[in-house]
Design an enzyme around this catalytic site. Structure first.
Site, short mmCIF file in Angstrom:
data_model
loop_
_atom_site.label_atom_id
_atom_site.label_comp_id
_atom_site.label_asym_id
_atom_site.label_seq_id
_atom_site.Cartn_x
_atom_site.Cartn_y
_atom_site.Cartn_z
CG HIS A 39 -0.35 -0.05 2.55
ND1 HIS A 39 -0.86 -0.82 3.57
CD2 HIS A 39 0.72 0.59 3.07
CE1 HIS A 39 -0.13 -0.65 4.66
NE2 HIS A 39 0.84 0.21 4.38
CD GLU A 63 3.19 -1.49 6.48
OE1 GLU A 63 3.11 -0.29 6.78
OE2 GLU A 63 3.38 -1.89 5.31
CG HIS A 102 0.27 4.52 7.69
ND1 HIS A 102 -0.70 3.72 7.11
CD2 HIS A 102 1.46 3.90 7.46
CE1 HIS A 102 -0.12 2.66 6.55
NE2 HIS A 102 1.18 2.75 6.75
CG HIS A 111 8.73 -1.27 3.74
ND1 HIS A 111 7.84 -2.29 4.00
CD2 HIS A 111 8.06 -0.12 4.02
CE1 HIS A 111 6.69 -1.79 4.42
NE2 HIS A 111 6.80 -0.47 4.47
#
Length: 284
Positions: A12, A240, A59, A193
């Protein structure tokens, strides 16, 4: 009874949203990733689900470090995307499915989970980008939304096993729902990441491919690493994968992979898309 027809697992990254806004889908940098959605579009056109239950992480739009629920479930009649500063603002609203949301909430509480319930909720790029990827254009989204947020930011984080069990509880709740909706499950985020610190730009192709290889046939293999192991392996944002693990738990039928795409890097992220079909065990 409601039917869970399959699952879509995808990154995303906000940069994907900017690429969509700037019509860069055929740009050489972006094309390998966007091409991975061709089989997803074909499958969605054939299946035509009515509801999308989306496991994602907020977020800072609804929850910040001073108030961070482990799990939160939306029960609003409508959701809107709000830009968190990335310069992308998608205008299409998301129609909610509050009756189904409340049924899921009641069932997961009965299963001894304690989610925060949100009767008013905005959604950020973790929901907006996957929806734009799956249903490009300007037409209203053809599915209603049930958003389920998982804390992947503020430690202590939920364990992979806890997220998997939450997904299983959600899957059971959907299967027990008295409606006749066809439901697609989303897991969004990742893969490996890290965006800050000495390991900024960290990507672990071996771990990513381990997750992709086991997601359909052996999801419990992903539970062998605890949350801190995943942070070490996949980076602080790579955790995530918890969203993917929860979403995979909701697919309780006979699961098979229909498509998989992996591309490195997209905005310092290992980007992936997986399409899984979920069918009743008796019919498989």
């Amino acid at each position: 009874m409601s039917q869970i027809c399959g699952g879509i697992f995808t990154s995303h990254v906000p940069g994907i949203g900017k690429a969509i806004a700037q019509n860069l889908q055929d740009d050489p940098y972006w094309k390998p990733f966007f091409d991975g959605f061709k089989p997803v579009h074909q499958w969605l056109e054939a299946e035509r689900p009515d509801v999308a239950v989306v496991f994602y992480n907020d977020h800072g739009l609804n929850f910040f470090l001073d108030k961070m629920p482990t799990f939160a479930i939306g029960a609003a009649p409508q959701y809107r995307h709000e830009d968190e500063g990335w310069g992308i603002a998608f205008a299409r609203p998301y129609e909610g499915a509050p009756d189904l949301s409340w049924h899921i909430i009641e069932q997961v509480v009965a299963a001894e989970f304690d989610p925060v319930t949100c009767q008013s909720m905005a959604v950020d790029h973790a929901v907006a980008v996957p929806f734009e990827l799956c249903w490009p254009g300007d037409a209203p989204f053809p599915v209603k939304l049930v958003p389920i947020a998982i804390n992947t930011v503020q430690h202590p984080l939920p364990s992979p096993k806890r997220c998997y069990e939450l997904g299983k509880a959600v899957g059971r709740a959907i299967e027990s729902w008295g409606g006749n909706e066809k439901v697609v499950i989303f897991g969004t985020g990742g893969l490996s990441h890290q965006l800050e610190g000495e390991r900024a730009g960290h990507i672990n192709v071996d771990y990513d491919k381990f997750c992709l290889r086991n997601l359909a046939p052996d999801p419990e293999a992903l539970l062998q690493h605890d949350t801190l192991d995943i942070v070490e392996l996949a980076g602080s944002q790579g955790v995530e994968i918890l969203n993917w693990i929860a979403a995979r738990g909701a697919l309780r039928g006979s699961v098979r992979e229909l498509a998989s795409n992996y591309h490195v890097p997209i905005s310092n992220t290992a980007a992936a898309t997986v399409l899984l079909e979920n069918r009743d065990k008796v019919l498989a």
